[in-house]
Design a protein around this motif. Structure first.
Motif, PDB file in Angstrom:
ATOM      1  N   ALA A 404      -9.286  16.709 -13.309  1.00 58.28           N
ATOM      2  CA  ALA A 404      -9.249  17.684 -12.004  1.00 58.28           C
ATOM      3  C   ALA A 404     -10.327  17.332 -11.048  1.00 58.28           C
ATOM      4  O   ALA A 404     -10.419  17.523  -9.959  1.00 58.28           O
ATOM      5  N   LEU A 405     -11.453  16.495 -11.425  1.00 59.42           N
ATOM      6  CA  LEU A 405     -12.466  16.334 -10.433  1.00 59.42           C
ATOM      7  C   LEU A 405     -12.178  14.850  -9.766  1.00 59.42           C
ATOM      8  O   LEU A 405     -13.330  13.908  -9.368  1.00 59.42           O
ATOM      9  N   THR A 406     -11.011  14.347 -10.204  1.00 52.63           N
ATOM     10  CA  THR A 406     -11.057  12.798  -9.645  1.00 52.63           C
ATOM     11  C   THR A 406      -9.792  12.880  -8.731  1.00 52.63           C
ATOM     12  O   THR A 406      -8.880  13.841  -8.625  1.00 52.63           O
ATOM     13  N   THR A 407      -9.614  11.966  -7.852  1.00 50.14           N
ATOM     14  CA  THR A 407      -8.387  11.748  -6.892  1.00 50.14           C
ATOM     15  C   THR A 407      -8.243  10.134  -7.019  1.00 50.14           C
ATOM     16  O   THR A 407      -8.520   9.574  -7.939  1.00 50.14           O
ATOM     17  N   THR A 408      -7.083   9.868  -6.250  1.00 53.00           N
ATOM     18  CA  THR A 408      -6.806   8.370  -6.371  1.00 53.00           C
ATOM     19  C   THR A 408      -6.753   7.716  -5.072  1.00 53.00           C
ATOM     20  O   THR A 408      -6.931   8.199  -4.066  1.00 53.00           O
ATOM     21  N   LYS A 409      -6.857   6.437  -5.108  1.00 50.52           N
ATOM     22  CA  LYS A 409      -6.517   5.492  -4.108  1.00 50.52           C
ATOM     23  C   LYS A 409      -5.721   4.359  -4.528  1.00 50.52           C
ATOM     24  O   LYS A 409      -5.582   4.106  -5.458  1.00 50.52           O
ATOM     25  N   TYR A 410      -5.002   3.840  -3.405  1.00 48.31           N
ATOM     26  CA  TYR A 410      -4.143   3.023  -3.723  1.00 48.31           C
ATOM     27  C   TYR A 410      -4.999   1.409  -3.644  1.00 48.31           C
ATOM     28  O   TYR A 410      -6.049   1.342  -2.623  1.00 48.31           O
ATOM     29  N   ILE A 411      -4.670   0.490  -4.446  1.00 52.12           N
ATOM     30  CA  ILE A 411      -5.274  -0.659  -4.392  1.00 52.12           C
ATOM     31  C   ILE A 411      -4.166  -1.783  -4.475  1.00 52.12           C
ATOM     32  O   ILE A 411      -3.360  -1.602  -5.107  1.00 52.12           O
ATOM     33  N   ILE A 412      -4.463  -2.627  -3.531  1.00 53.72           N
ATOM     34  CA  ILE A 412      -3.412  -3.620  -3.157  1.00 53.72           C
ATOM     35  C   ILE A 412      -3.835  -5.226  -3.346  1.00 53.72           C
ATOM     36  O   ILE A 412      -4.996  -5.319  -2.608  1.00 53.72           O
ATOM     37  N   LEU A 413      -3.278  -5.885  -3.877  1.00 53.59           N
ATOM     38  CA  LEU A 413      -3.716  -7.181  -4.252  1.00 53.59           C
ATOM     39  C   LEU A 413      -2.407  -8.079  -3.836  1.00 53.59           C
ATOM     40  O   LEU A 413      -1.414  -8.045  -4.115  1.00 53.59           O
ATOM     41  N   GLY A 414      -3.050  -9.178  -2.746  1.00 50.57           N
ATOM     42  CA  GLY A 414      -2.326  -9.924  -2.397  1.00 50.57           C
ATOM     43  C   GLY A 414      -2.677 -11.358  -2.371  1.00 50.57           C
ATOM     44  O   GLY A 414      -3.551 -11.720  -2.993  1.00 50.57           O
ATOM     45  N   ASP A 415      -2.128 -12.525  -1.980  1.00 51.39           N
ATOM     46  CA  ASP A 415      -2.577 -13.876  -1.945  1.00 51.39           C
ATOM     47  C   ASP A 415      -2.192 -14.399  -0.477  1.00 51.39           C
ATOM     48  O   ASP A 415      -1.572 -15.417  -0.458  1.00 51.39           O
ATOM     49  N   GLY A 416      -2.409 -13.618   0.657  1.00 47.15           N
ATOM     50  CA  GLY A 416      -2.343 -13.983   1.842  1.00 47.15           C
ATOM     51  C   GLY A 416      -1.108 -13.551   2.779  1.00 47.15           C
ATOM     52  O   GLY A 416      -0.763 -13.751   3.816  1.00 47.15           O
ATOM     53  N   GLN A 417      -0.279 -12.412   2.194  1.00 48.67           N
ATOM     54  CA  GLN A 417       0.858 -11.834   2.965  1.00 48.67           C
ATOM     55  C   GLN A 417       0.173 -11.263   4.112  1.00 48.67           C
ATOM     56  O   GLN A 417      -0.564 -10.737   4.517  1.00 48.67           O
ATOM     57  N   ILE A 418       1.135 -11.621   5.171  1.00 44.48           N
ATOM     58  CA  ILE A 418       1.094 -10.688   6.217  1.00 44.48           C
ATOM     59  C   ILE A 418       2.385  -9.960   6.677  1.00 44.48           C
ATOM     60  O   ILE A 418       3.647 -10.524   6.348  1.00 44.48           O
ATOM     61  N   ARG A 419       2.378  -8.889   7.241  1.00 49.49           N
ATOM     62  CA  ARG A 419       3.491  -8.226   7.657  1.00 49.49           C
ATOM     63  C   ARG A 419       4.331  -8.871   8.990  1.00 49.49           C
ATOM     64  O   ARG A 419       3.807  -9.037   9.780  1.00 49.49           O
ATOM     65  N   LYS A 420       5.715  -8.830   8.868  1.00 50.59           N
ATOM     66  CA  LYS A 420       6.429  -9.567   9.938  1.00 50.59           C
ATOM     67  C   LYS A 420       7.378  -8.477  10.634  1.00 50.59           C
ATOM     68  O   LYS A 420       7.557  -7.498  10.223  1.00 50.59           O
TER      69      LYS A 420
END
Length: 420
Positions: A404-420
């Motif tokens: 209950a004393l923690t929250t979460t964060k998103y972790i994102i692992l890539g290898d050079g991706q860019i959004r088109k």
């Protein structure tokens, strides 16, 4: 007395943020080393803590504080041992910080997951229970959170002594002593400013009576986890084993009067009331409990005081209990859901269907079948200790331990991706 000097509130907030960032770099072995050191220090310096507590208890007696609340304030050798044992139980628990909860791969080849992280700086406002000081520290420290404590004026000497011991034990291990700080100014003005300390405090947890909790919820601009009051019920179903019911009600009401998981209201099915109320009331009266009943209960048990509408919604924290006689399980559930505070509710029954219906339909953080409400406690649930018992429904509910004393964060692992 050794410990913190009086420092400005904003500086306390700044120190807490700095400490929380230092703690974010600590591994589980370092955190456990600190907890072990604190547990040992609390035992080694128990006489110092008990002497400070005696000052508070004596002052409480002079002020006319009722006995059940003095009991909450009082520390003993046994209770100090419990504080140390709670810290050692926390050491034995898995550290949730750093756990990767999920991980998936997107069509673009990104790996996206969630990781448990500390909340940051936790503020706790509480009353009359110095054991909360050690419990709060242990759970916050294990999860990498800095904690700022604001206890009540009636426990100030006890809290100062405990915090001084904790800080010195941490410093001896080279760990950030500002991971725990105590507001020594217990004025309402400082408490009100503490509730507005958004730039430093990430979450505020109130522990205490209805008035304190309502004030914090209404006045705080810091996000609040509400730990509610405990108007807890025991319902004796028509099929109940009467001997079991007597034991459960006795324990739930009288084992400790001034705690939030004590039974404050008894509900009895009319089909068993003639047989059950006598032995239940006799057992309660042996503990000098005042019993206030509705008209039907008083017709069965002569001499019972009349209960008002207010009685059914009151958390007494005292040797008083209300009684209501009902004609069905549905009526019992309706009564409980009308007057309860969302804390802990129990049914005594031999009927499986009634037990499951009660579990499903009663709206509370903890719902029991054939057991005392006194078990709603972080120590009893295997959390080592608890930061409080949440009666709200967002983020956490029930006894709050490490998760209950923690929250979460998103972790994102890539290898050079860019959004088109």
């Amino acid at each position: 007395m050794a410990g913190q000097k009086m420092i400005p509130l904003e500086e306390i907030g700044q120190r807490a943020v700095k400490a929380s960032r230092e703690m974010n770099r600590l591994g589980v072995l370092e955190k456990n080393k600190g907890l072990e050191a604190v547990a040992a220090a609390l035992e080694e310096r128990r006489s110092e803590i008990l002497d400070a507590n005696a000052v508070d208890v004596e002052a409480a007696g002079r002020s006319g504080m009722k006995e059940s609340l003095i009991d909450r304030l009082t520390l003993t050798d046994e209770r100090l041992e419990g504080m140390s044992e709670g810290l050692r139980q926390i050491v034995a628990l898995a550290d949730p910080v750093g756990e990767v909860i999920s991980m998936k791969t997107t069509p673009q080849g990104l790996q996206i997951g969630q990781k448990r992280v500390p909340l940051g700086v936790i503020g706790i406002i509480y009353e009359s229970r110095p054991n909360v000081t050690a419990d709060a520290f242990g759970l916050c420290f294990k999860t990498g959170n800095a904690v700022i404590l604001r206890g009540g004026s009636d426990a100030i000497h006890s809290n100062m002594a405990i915090v001084a011991v904790i800080r010195e034990a941490l410093a001896s291990c080279g760990l950030p002593e500002d991971s725990i700080q105590l507001l020594q100014d217990t004025s309402r003005e400082t408490a009100a400013r503490f509730m507005q300390l958004n730039q430093y405090v990430d979450v505020l947890i109130p522990r205490g009576g209805a008035g304190l909790i309502r004030t914090v919820v209404e006045k705080s601009t810091v996000p609040v986890i509400e730990t509610g009051t405990g108007n807890c019920h025991v319902y004796i179903d028509e099929s109940a084993d009467i001997d079991m019911a007597v034991r459960i009600v006795e324990n739930a009401k009288t084992q400790r009067l001034g705690v939030c998981n004590a039974c404050e209201s008894l509900v009895v099915h009319s089909g068993i009331a003639e047989r059950a109320l006598g032995p239940v009331c006799e057992r309660l009266e042996a503990h000098s409990v005042e019993i206030r009943g509705d008209e039907r209960a008083r017709a069965i048990r002569k001499g019972m005081k009349p209960a008002t509408e207010k009685d059914f919604g009151t958390e007494y924290l005292d040797a008083i209990i209300s009684v209501r006689v009902v004609d069905s399980l549905e009526e019992a559930i309706e009564h409980i859901n009308t007057y309860n505070t969302g804390h802990s509710e129990a049914i005594v029954t031999q009927d499986y269907h009634n037990a499951m219906t009660f579990l499903n339909e009663v709206d509370a953080a903890a719902v029991y079948v054939n057991a005392s409400t006194r078990f709603t406690d972080g120590f009893e649930f295997g959390f080592g200790a608890e930061i409080g018992i949440s009666t709200q429904k967002l983020h956490a509910r029930g006894p709050m331990g490490l998760l209950a004393l923690t929250t979460t964060k998103y972790i994102i692992l890539g290898d050079g991706q860019i959004r088109k």
